[in-house]
Motif scaffolding. Structure first.
Motif, mmCIF file in Angstrom:
data_model
loop_
_atom_site.group_PDB
_atom_site.id
_atom_site.type_symbol
_atom_site.label_atom_id
_atom_site.label_comp_id
_atom_site.label_asym_id
_atom_site.label_seq_id
_atom_site.Cartn_x
_atom_site.Cartn_y
_atom_site.Cartn_z
ATOM 1 N N THR A 37 0.835 -1.143 0.086
ATOM 2 C CA THR A 37 0.135 -0.060 -0.139
ATOM 3 C C THR A 37 0.899 1.281 0.048
ATOM 4 N N GLY A 38 0.651 2.225 -0.925
ATOM 5 C CA GLY A 38 1.453 3.223 -1.166
ATOM 6 C C GLY A 38 2.542 2.970 -2.177
ATOM 7 N N PRO A 39 3.350 4.131 -2.301
ATOM 8 C CA PRO A 39 3.613 5.281 -1.435
ATOM 9 C C PRO A 39 2.155 6.165 -1.464
ATOM 10 N N GLY A 40 1.753 6.879 -0.550
ATOM 11 C CA GLY A 40 0.572 7.671 -0.497
ATOM 12 C C GLY A 40 0.613 8.616 0.773
ATOM 13 N N VAL A 41 -0.463 9.439 0.684
ATOM 14 C CA VAL A 41 -0.740 10.512 1.689
ATOM 15 C C VAL A 41 -2.115 10.518 1.765
ATOM 16 N N HIS A 42 -2.531 10.499 3.529
ATOM 17 C CA HIS A 42 -3.969 10.630 3.874
ATOM 18 C C HIS A 42 -4.185 11.854 4.427
ATOM 19 N N ASP A 43 -5.131 12.393 4.462
ATOM 20 C CA ASP A 43 -5.545 13.296 5.238
ATOM 21 C C ASP A 43 -6.200 13.389 6.374
ATOM 22 N N TYR A 44 -6.077 11.957 7.304
ATOM 23 C CA TYR A 44 -6.613 11.673 8.352
ATOM 24 C C TYR A 44 -5.334 10.821 9.202
ATOM 25 N N TYR A 45 -5.682 10.223 10.241
ATOM 26 C CA TYR A 45 -4.654 9.313 11.138
ATOM 27 C C TYR A 45 -5.228 7.984 10.774
ATOM 28 N N LEU A 46 -4.422 7.069 10.616
ATOM 29 C CA LEU A 46 -4.709 5.679 10.153
ATOM 30 C C LEU A 46 -3.471 4.945 11.104
ATOM 31 N N VAL A 47 -4.148 3.978 12.067
ATOM 32 C CA VAL A 47 -3.649 3.356 12.966
ATOM 33 C C VAL A 47 -3.762 1.670 12.523
ATOM 34 N N HIS A 48 -2.566 0.827 12.697
ATOM 35 C CA HIS A 48 -2.742 -0.337 12.335
ATOM 36 C C HIS A 48 -1.887 -1.060 13.301
ATOM 37 N N THR A 49 -2.746 -2.347 13.955
ATOM 38 C CA THR A 49 -2.053 -3.072 14.934
ATOM 39 C C THR A 49 -1.884 -4.359 14.190
ATOM 40 N N VAL A 50 -0.594 -4.877 14.451
ATOM 41 C CA VAL A 50 -0.261 -6.281 14.040
ATOM 42 C C VAL A 50 -0.855 -7.370 14.779
ATOM 43 N N HIS A 51 -1.642 -8.139 14.443
ATOM 44 C CA HIS A 51 -1.973 -9.463 15.249
ATOM 45 C C HIS A 51 -1.053 -10.637 15.227
ATOM 46 N N SER A 52 -0.759 -10.930 13.962
ATOM 47 C CA SER A 52 0.513 -12.087 13.544
ATOM 48 C C SER A 52 1.057 -11.648 12.333
ATOM 49 N N GLY A 53 2.109 -12.371 12.051
ATOM 50 C CA GLY A 53 2.804 -12.235 10.903
ATOM 51 C C GLY A 53 3.594 -10.958 10.732
ATOM 52 N N ASN A 54 4.408 -10.743 9.773
ATOM 53 C CA ASN A 54 5.361 -9.751 9.562
ATOM 54 C C ASN A 54 5.074 -8.705 8.469
ATOM 55 N N GLY A 55 5.847 -7.673 8.353
ATOM 56 C CA GLY A 55 5.535 -6.822 7.399
ATOM 57 C C GLY A 55 6.496 -5.436 7.666
ATOM 58 N N THR A 56 6.755 -4.718 6.530
ATOM 59 C CA THR A 56 7.504 -3.333 6.938
ATOM 60 C C THR A 56 6.603 -2.107 6.677
ATOM 61 N N PHE A 57 6.727 -1.153 7.520
ATOM 62 C CA PHE A 57 6.268 0.182 7.447
ATOM 63 C C PHE A 57 7.083 1.129 7.044
ATOM 64 N N GLU A 58 6.972 1.978 6.080
ATOM 65 C CA GLU A 58 7.968 3.383 5.954
ATOM 66 C C GLU A 58 7.198 4.722 5.966
ATOM 67 N N MET A 59 7.844 5.488 6.800
ATOM 68 C CA MET A 59 7.345 6.768 6.747
ATOM 69 C C MET A 59 8.535 7.646 7.448
ATOM 70 N N HIS A 60 8.355 8.976 7.116
ATOM 71 C CA HIS A 60 9.184 9.941 7.650
ATOM 72 C C HIS A 60 10.763 9.462 7.695
#
Length: 287
Positions: A37-60
């Motif tokens: 998902t992305g690269p992108g920009v939102h005009d709101y706050y978006l919170v994700h919580t990981v329950h299982s598995g793995n991934g990468t998040f990039e920002m700032h």
């Protein structure tokens, strides 16, 4: 079901409000491997919580490798990207929200665009809060009440994240920011309790600080001892009340003085005028 997810569900708030905190939508899903998902920009706050598995998040300009118990936060106006792991793609829940208090609340739990991942939450507990947020939106006849309910569950979710962040942080000496927070607590207490009998011992005990330490840091920050600050609050509030039709006795009682004569003496000492004289000058009314 989305072809990019093995599981996907989302609930929308039908009644977005211009309040201090308002949920827009909330969902849960398990993307396929390498789903991006992305690269992108939102005009709101978006919170994700990981329950299982793995991934990468990039920002700032930072890359975070996230796993179960990690929560990553996308801020409005910040360029982001997040990607599911190739071998063990993550399963997460998310909530999007707006509100004039949203940024402050995230700051209070230790999050920022520069530090956008909080670790250490309990996946089962967090999943419960996300489910309650989604279940708030039942398309009833009272969407405004659904909005209020969802915001309440969001507050509890943020509280849980704050606890996780606090447990993760190592104990360290109080920084200047921490001292400011402690002084703000004391000031807030005095602003709310000025109508009651307040002692320095009671203030220190309520806030959990040693009396000497509290007095020292309070005076360093405000220039006044706690009881001097309380006196200032009471006198400034008394000035406001003297502009109303309340009697001098009522004003005295409303700012924490049981004895109107003693209040009058203290007010004269502070302002240079007796309450009745001060009132006449302002409004032309007697006491």
């Amino acid at each position: 079901m989305s072809t990019e997810h093995t599981y996907f569900t989302v609930n929308i708030n039908p009644h977005e409000s211009n309040s201090e905190l308002s949920v827009l939508f909330s969902g849960e899903g398990k993307p396929i491997a390498l789903h991006n998902t992305g690269p992108g920009v939102h005009d709101y706050y978006l919170v994700h919580t990981v329950h299982s598995g793995n991934g990468t998040f990039e920002m700032h300009n930072r890359t975070y490798h996230c796993t179960a118990g990690d929560t990553f936060i996308i801020y409005p106006g910040e360029l982001f990207r997040y990607t599911a792991d190739a071998e063990n793609p993550w399963h997460y829940s998310w909530v999007a929200f707006t509100g004039h208090a949203a940024g402050m609340m995230l700051s209070q739990i230790g999050a920022s665009p520069q530090n956008a991942v909080i670790s250490g939450s309990v996946p089962r507990s967090m999943r419960h809060y996300y489910r309650r947020i989604r279940s708030s939106f039942q398309q009833s006849m009272y969407p405004a009440l659904e909005d209020m309910e969802a915001a309440g569950w969001l507050r509890l979710l943020l509280r849980e994240l704050g606890r996780a962040g606090a447990h993760q942080a190592k104990a360290k000496p109080a920084t200047e920011t921490e001292i400011q927070r402690q002084v703000s607590q004391a000031v807030r207490y005095l602003e709310l309790q000025y109508t009651q009998v307040v002692s320095i011992e009671q203030l220190a005990r309520t806030l959990g600080y040693h009396r000497t330490y509290l007095c020292k840091m309070f005076k360093q920050a405000t220039g006044l001892a706690p009881m001097q600050y309380l006196f200032k609050i009471r006198m400034e509030r008394a000035k406001q009340l003297l502009e109303t039709s309340m009697t001098i006795d009522q004003v005295a009682s409303s700012v924490g003085f049981n004895d109107a004569l003693y209040f009058s003496k203290q007010f004269h000492k502070w302002s240079g005028s007796a309450p009745s004289v001060y009132r006449k000058v302002l409004t032309g009314k007697g006491g």
